[in-house]
Design an enzyme around this catalytic site. Sequence first.
Site, PDB file in Angstrom:
ATOM      1  N   CYS A   1      76.731  -7.393 107.597  1.00  0.00           N
ATOM      2  CA  CYS A   1      76.680  -6.921 108.992  1.00  0.00           C
ATOM      3  C   CYS A   1      76.496  -8.056 109.995  1.00  0.00           C
ATOM      4  CB  CYS A   1      75.561  -5.897 109.171  1.00  0.00           C
ATOM      5  SG  CYS A   1      75.717  -4.498 108.064  1.00  0.00           S
TER       6      CYS A   1
ATOM      7  N   HIS B   1      73.584  -5.186 116.560  1.00  0.00           N
ATOM      8  CA  HIS B   1      74.272  -4.531 115.447  1.00  0.00           C
ATOM      9  C   HIS B   1      73.907  -3.046 115.483  1.00  0.00           C
ATOM     10  CE1 HIS B   1      75.703  -3.357 111.639  1.00  0.00           C
ATOM     11  NE2 HIS B   1      74.534  -3.357 111.027  1.00  0.00           N
TER      12      HIS B   1
ATOM     13  N   ASN C   1      77.456   2.834 111.264  1.00  0.00           N
ATOM     14  CA  ASN C   1      77.308   1.404 110.994  1.00  0.00           C
ATOM     15  C   ASN C   1      78.626   0.876 110.420  1.00  0.00           C
ATOM     16  OD1 ASN C   1      76.710  -1.110 109.938  1.00  0.00           O
ATOM     17  ND2 ASN C   1      74.782  -0.486 108.986  1.00  0.00           N
TER      18      ASN C   1
HETATM   19  O1  UT7 Z   1      73.391  -2.716 108.575  1.00  0.00           O
HETATM   20  C1  UT7 Z   1      72.121  -3.210 108.247  1.00  0.00           C
HETATM   21  C2  UT7 Z   1      71.562  -2.475 107.140  1.00  0.00           C
HETATM   22  N1  UT7 Z   1      71.217  -1.111 107.311  1.00  0.00           N
HETATM   23  C3  UT7 Z   1      70.217  -0.676 108.079  1.00  0.00           C
HETATM   24  O2  UT7 Z   1      69.766  -1.325 108.970  1.00  0.00           O
HETATM   25  C4  UT7 Z   1      69.620   0.670 107.739  1.00  0.00           C
HETATM   26  C5  UT7 Z   1      68.113   0.581 107.726  1.00  0.00           C
HETATM   27  N2  UT7 Z   1      67.435   1.793 107.339  1.00  0.00           N
HETATM   28  C6  UT7 Z   1      67.511   2.958 108.030  1.00  0.00           C
HETATM   29  O3  UT7 Z   1      68.252   3.040 108.980  1.00  0.00           O
HETATM   30  C7  UT7 Z   1      66.625   4.107 107.621  1.00  0.00           C
HETATM   31  O4  UT7 Z   1      65.659   3.656 106.695  1.00  0.00           O
HETATM   32  C8  UT7 Z   1      67.393   5.324 107.030  1.00  0.00           C
HETATM   33  C9  UT7 Z   1      68.199   6.005 108.123  1.00  0.00           C
HETATM   34  C10 UT7 Z   1      68.308   4.832 105.919  1.00  0.00           C
HETATM   35  C11 UT7 Z   1      66.418   6.329 106.446  1.00  0.00           C
HETATM   36  O5  UT7 Z   1      65.466   6.729 107.411  1.00  0.00           O
HETATM   37  P1  UT7 Z   1      63.918   6.853 107.017  1.00  0.00           P
HETATM   38  O6  UT7 Z   1      63.214   7.369 108.183  1.00  0.00           O
HETATM   39  O7  UT7 Z   1      63.499   5.503 106.479  1.00  0.00           O
HETATM   40  O8  UT7 Z   1      63.934   7.964 105.902  1.00  0.00           O
HETATM   41  P2  UT7 Z   1      63.461   7.862 104.377  1.00  0.00           P
HETATM   42  O9  UT7 Z   1      64.365   6.986 103.603  1.00  0.00           O
HETATM   43  O10 UT7 Z   1      62.007   7.569 104.351  1.00  0.00           O
HETATM   44  O11 UT7 Z   1      63.671   9.357 103.922  1.00  0.00           O
HETATM   45  C12 UT7 Z   1      62.824  10.413 104.407  1.00  0.00           C
HETATM   46  C13 UT7 Z   1      63.184  11.674 103.648  1.00  0.00           C
HETATM   47  C14 UT7 Z   1      63.191  11.497 102.147  1.00  0.00           C
HETATM   48  O12 UT7 Z   1      62.708  12.692 101.578  1.00  0.00           O
HETATM   49  P3  UT7 Z   1      61.199  12.768 101.038  1.00  0.00           P
HETATM   50  O13 UT7 Z   1      61.076  11.693 100.005  1.00  0.00           O
HETATM   51  O14 UT7 Z   1      60.332  12.518 102.227  1.00  0.00           O
HETATM   52  O15 UT7 Z   1      61.111  14.155 100.515  1.00  0.00           O
HETATM   53  C15 UT7 Z   1      64.664  11.357 101.807  1.00  0.00           C
HETATM   54  O16 UT7 Z   1      64.971  11.807 100.522  1.00  0.00           O
HETATM   55  O17 UT7 Z   1      64.522  12.086 104.019  1.00  0.00           O
HETATM   56  C16 UT7 Z   1      65.292  12.274 102.826  1.00  0.00           C
HETATM   57  N3  UT7 Z   1      66.673  11.909 103.126  1.00  0.00           N
HETATM   58  C17 UT7 Z   1      67.541  12.781 103.675  1.00  0.00           C
HETATM   59  N4  UT7 Z   1      67.424  14.058 104.041  1.00  0.00           N
HETATM   60  C18 UT7 Z   1      68.500  14.655 104.585  1.00  0.00           C
HETATM   61  C19 UT7 Z   1      67.273  10.711 102.965  1.00  0.00           C
HETATM   62  N5  UT7 Z   1      68.555  10.782 103.396  1.00  0.00           N
HETATM   63  C20 UT7 Z   1      68.736  12.056 103.838  1.00  0.00           C
HETATM   64  C21 UT7 Z   1      69.833  12.733 104.398  1.00  0.00           C
HETATM   65  N6  UT7 Z   1      69.669  14.004 104.760  1.00  0.00           N
HETATM   66  N7  UT7 Z   1      71.015  12.120 104.617  1.00  0.00           N
END
Ligand code: UT7
Length: 337
Positions: free
Chosen positions: A118, A259, A289
């Site tokens: 990225c 980004h 992204n």
């Molecule tokens: O390009 C550079 C690289 N990429 C980035 O910069 C991305 C960086 N990371 C992020 O943007 C965020 O961490 C995410 C958007 C990927 C995730 O957001 P988060 O607030 O960190 O969520 P999480 O991973 O802690 O997930 C929270 C919950 C989990 O469930 P439990 O364990 O709390 O029951 C996940 O399983 O949300 C669940 N979950 C989803 N639920 C519905 C994860 N993905 C999804 C989904 N839909 N698509």
Amino acid sequence: MSSPVLSVFIRSLGVHTPERVVTNEELSKTVDTSDEWIKTRSGISERRIAGPGENPSDMGARAAQKALARANLQPSDIDLVIVATMTPDVPFPSTACLLQAKLGLRRDIPCFDISAACSGFVYALQVGTDMLKSGRYRLALIVGAEKLSSVVDWSDRTTCVLFGDGAGAAIIETTPQANVGVLSNLLGADGNNAELLHCAAGGSAQPATPNSISSGQHFLRMNGKEVFKHAVRVMADSCERALAQAGVHSDQVSWFIPHQANIRIIQAVAEQLKVGLDRFPINLDRYGNTSAASIPLALEEAWQQGKIKHGDLVLIVAFGAGLTWGATLLRWHEPIS
Ligand code: UT7
């Protein structure tokens, strides 16, 4: 005798995004997710997905054609091509060489790819700027082009909702004028955290085997939470360092072009810099992204909307797999044609 090169500036920009729009609603029919979750956690509403035969070199070539036309330039004017991509058309030759042939560029110019995920566009812009400053080249084509839909696991809801396809191209040019275009920049990387965002197979260490394919090792995998934390810290720090290098205060910057990975990352960076979010143009809601294409897509949009004006200070900042990061401070320069 030709004038000395004092600065390198972005003369023109062009973009290409695939026609096919995939909404959050549509994704929620194939994976266990919802429009509400995706919007709240990332800010993304929809993304573009490339069709068959629409590869990074094709999208990059179309973006470049628009940039050339806007600058009243011919393909034969280009002296150098750098393509930033983490999804090259093929392992080799480079996407830059494929794009050179598709655009009908001169056969004697250097063309190569940069792999910085990225952060790729910021890396390519910096390498291109330094090559132009050597005085050997006058006009370079810098492209960020990605087909992330080809490396995303469409059954993994933690990643598949985040990414999209597209391409952006910048034509950079030398000028004997001082204090325009690229004013300062920095690039960085930390390979110790490579596993936070990576693809395990498909390279020479793990070529494709029936087992590597069936176990999904050719797909992108990400530790989202960790990547998020690094992204906020490193993007804010990179902005501060690029500003300090140029002796510029954040108040003087008209536009921050970050980004476009997650609106919450951008909000946190804006907070750390104590800069209003209204100075951060956002388009991730419509494209997701797009990795190396993300900054040129956002920059071109802000420019075409008339937000960025001659003389404005513009700070671009990126973060991605590697881990890699980079920031470039520009004084926007519209050429007098
Ligand atoms: O390009 C550079 C690289 N990429 C980035 O910069 C991305 C960086 N990371 C992020 O943007 C965020 O961490 C995410 C958007 C990927 C995730 O957001 P988060 O607030 O960190 O969520 P999480 O991973 O802690 O997930 C929270 C919950 C989990 O469930 P439990 O364990 O709390 O029951 C996940 O399983 O949300 C669940 N979950 C989803 N639920 C519905 C994860 N993905 C999804 C989904 N839909 N698509």
